[in-house]
Write an enzyme that holds these catalytic residues in place. Structure first.
Site, mmCIF file in Angstrom:
data_model
loop_
_atom_site.group_PDB
_atom_site.id
_atom_site.type_symbol
_atom_site.label_atom_id
_atom_site.label_comp_id
_atom_site.label_asym_id
_atom_site.label_seq_id
_atom_site.Cartn_x
_atom_site.Cartn_y
_atom_site.Cartn_z
ATOM 1 C CB SER A 195 -0.873 0.001 1.257
ATOM 2 O OG SER A 195 -1.358 1.295 1.515
ATOM 3 C CE1 TYR B 119 -4.345 -2.155 4.714
ATOM 4 C CE2 TYR B 119 -3.293 -0.044 4.277
ATOM 5 C CZ TYR B 119 -3.911 -1.191 3.822
ATOM 6 O OH TYR B 119 -4.100 -1.380 2.476
HETATM 7 N N1 LIG Z 1 -8.526 0.351 -1.931
HETATM 8 C C1 LIG Z 1 -7.381 1.020 -1.695
HETATM 9 O O1 LIG Z 1 -7.337 2.261 -1.676
HETATM 10 C C2 LIG Z 1 -6.088 0.278 -1.449
HETATM 11 C C3 LIG Z 1 -4.890 0.991 -1.508
HETATM 12 C C4 LIG Z 1 -3.687 0.309 -1.308
HETATM 13 C C5 LIG Z 1 -3.702 -1.048 -1.066
HETATM 14 N N2 LIG Z 1 -4.886 -1.712 -1.004
HETATM 15 C C6 LIG Z 1 -4.845 -3.160 -0.768
HETATM 16 O O2 LIG Z 1 -5.467 -3.792 -1.881
HETATM 17 C C7 LIG Z 1 -6.130 -4.979 -1.464
HETATM 18 C C8 LIG Z 1 -7.605 -4.927 -1.811
HETATM 19 O O3 LIG Z 1 -8.168 -3.741 -1.282
HETATM 20 P P1 LIG Z 1 -9.737 -3.481 -1.293
HETATM 21 O O4 LIG Z 1 -9.933 -2.010 -1.305
HETATM 22 O O5 LIG Z 1 -10.388 -4.296 -2.338
HETATM 23 O O6 LIG Z 1 -10.106 -4.069 0.164
HETATM 24 P P2 LIG Z 1 -11.531 -4.517 0.788
HETATM 25 O O7 LIG Z 1 -11.413 -4.334 2.254
HETATM 26 O O8 LIG Z 1 -12.651 -3.858 0.071
HETATM 27 O O9 LIG Z 1 -11.615 -6.076 0.430
HETATM 28 C C9 LIG Z 1 -10.857 -7.018 1.134
HETATM 29 C C10 LIG Z 1 -11.410 -8.402 0.859
HETATM 30 O O10 LIG Z 1 -10.634 -9.324 1.622
HETATM 31 C C11 LIG Z 1 -11.520 -10.238 2.239
HETATM 32 N N3 LIG Z 1 -10.922 -10.772 3.464
HETATM 33 C C12 LIG Z 1 -10.709 -10.131 4.642
HETATM 34 N N4 LIG Z 1 -10.187 -10.970 5.528
HETATM 35 C C13 LIG Z 1 -10.060 -12.173 4.912
HETATM 36 C C14 LIG Z 1 -9.582 -13.450 5.310
HETATM 37 N N5 LIG Z 1 -9.148 -13.660 6.561
HETATM 38 N N6 LIG Z 1 -9.596 -14.449 4.414
HETATM 39 C C15 LIG Z 1 -10.046 -14.255 3.160
HETATM 40 N N7 LIG Z 1 -10.524 -13.079 2.714
HETATM 41 C C16 LIG Z 1 -10.529 -12.054 3.587
HETATM 42 C C17 LIG Z 1 -12.776 -9.432 2.533
HETATM 43 O O11 LIG Z 1 -13.904 -10.288 2.743
HETATM 44 C C18 LIG Z 1 -12.872 -8.573 1.289
HETATM 45 O O12 LIG Z 1 -13.598 -9.225 0.263
HETATM 46 C C19 LIG Z 1 -5.867 -5.091 0.038
HETATM 47 O O13 LIG Z 1 -4.717 -5.869 0.243
HETATM 48 C C20 LIG Z 1 -5.614 -3.645 0.442
HETATM 49 O O14 LIG Z 1 -4.854 -3.588 1.624
HETATM 50 C C21 LIG Z 1 -6.081 -1.087 -1.185
#
Ligand SMILES: NC(=O)c1ccc[n+]([C@@H]2O[C@H](COP(=O)([O-])OP(=O)(O)OC[C@H]3O[C@@H](n4cnc5c(N)ncnc54)[C@H](O)[C@@H]3O)[C@@H](O)[C@H]2O)c1
Length: 274
Positions: free
Chosen positions: A165, A178
């Site tokens: 991230s 995080y």
């Molecule tokens: N959206 C952003 O701005 C952003 C920015 C940088 C990095 N990220 C990273 O990108 C990835 C996806 O982000 P997002 O926005 O789609 O997140 P989100 O929180 O919307 O989705 C996360 C998904 O992971 C699943 N999950 C959570 N715990 C779990 C577990 N123990 N086992 C299996 N599944 C599990 C949830 O059910 C959900 O479907 C993540 O790794 C996040 O940290 C996101």
């Protein structure tokens, strides 16, 4: 956003024109946490490009719903319930994929505790919450790699893509659990790449900027914050899940065979690695 930029911004639905050019047809790609958000969009795009995404999520209903969306669009996928923090569950997931398809070409360690996470001063983070974030975001990534490594080693081919991230280089405040977890994923990528490189397995990490998805977050950035962030990028517009598709697909292809142990920012040029 200027009109010219708006015109060139990818739409958040439909397949980017380039997706089919990556030659990912028939690739079996496990995407954890693909029941919503970024993972969901990646699964839709891989399927549209002819790959077979495995939509693995703690929320089985969401995973099945994404799989149905893909089927309705004419694609193939497999929905599986998994808790990436549980070794038995992750091993079962990989065993199910191997039974169904005989191989795992790529694993995207995307599942994370993210949208539901509250921001608070570091010394007010409950220990249980700290530990759960470490368990899902760090241990989950480790367990995924452990589970796919044996079959990838045997095949002499494999791709593991971890997700960090931009909060790591930003040192985002009130997000210590995080940020710490996403920093660990970078170190894990470096070491895993060394251990798995001799077997033809590459391990890379994508470091996205702030991505707007269909999901409401516990702490949604305000429009002002989004604009301020976008103005600090080289490409001054908001980032969408489709912005990650090209890099993700490229890393799964033979063309990326000599790229490993890298953390690649995909953030419109918000940060620079040099
Ligand atoms: N959206 C952003 O701005 C952003 C920015 C940088 C990095 N990220 C990273 O990108 C990835 C996806 O982000 P997002 O926005 O789609 O997140 P989100 O929180 O919307 O989705 C996360 C998904 O992971 C699943 N999950 C959570 N715990 C779990 C577990 N123990 N086992 C299996 N599944 C599990 C949830 O059910 C959900 O479907 C993540 O790794 C996040 O940290 C996101």
């Amino acid at each position: 956003m200027s009109e010219a930029l708006a015109t060139h911004a990818p739409k958040d639905s439909g397949v980017p024109a380039f997706a089919r050019d990556f030659g990912v047809q028939d690739r079996v790609v496990i995407i954890t946490g693909a029941g919503q958000g970024i993972g969901r969009e990646l699964a839709r795009q891989f399927a549209a490009a002819g790959a077979i995404p495995v939509i693995a999520d703690l929320n089985q209903k969401n995973a099945e719903s994404v799989s149905s969306e893909i089927a309705a669009a004419g694609g193939s996928s497999l929905a599986l319930e998994v808790d990436v923090a549980d070794k038995g569950s992750v091993d079962e997931m990989v065993a199910a994929v191997l039974k169904e398809f005989g191989r795992v070409d790529a694993l995207v360690n995307n599942a994370s505790i993210f949208a539901t996470l509250e921001k608070r001063p570091f010394d007010q983070i409950p220990l249980a919450e700290w530990e759960r974030v470490m368990k899902v975001n760090i241990t989950g990534t480790f367990l995924g790699a452990c589970a796919v490594a044996p079959s990838m080693r045997k095949a002499g081919w494999g791709r593991i893509i971890n997700i960090s991230s931009d909060s790591v280089p930003r040192g985002t405040v009130n997000y210590l659990h995080y940020v710490t977890s996403k920093s660990a994923v970078i170190g894990m990528t470096n070491s895993l790449a060394r251990e798995l490189g001799p077997f033809g397995i590459t391990v890379n990490c994508i470091r996205p900027g702030s991505v707007a998805t269909e999901v409401e977050r516990t702490v949604n950035p305000t429009a002002e914050v989004r604009k301020r962030n976008a103005d600090l990028q080289c490409i001054p517009r908001g980032m969408m899940p489709t912005d990650l598709v090209g890099l993700m697909m490229f890393l799964t292809t033979p063309a990326a065979s000599f790229i490993t142990g890298q953390t690649i920012a995909c953030d419109g040029g918000y940060t620079h690695s040099n």
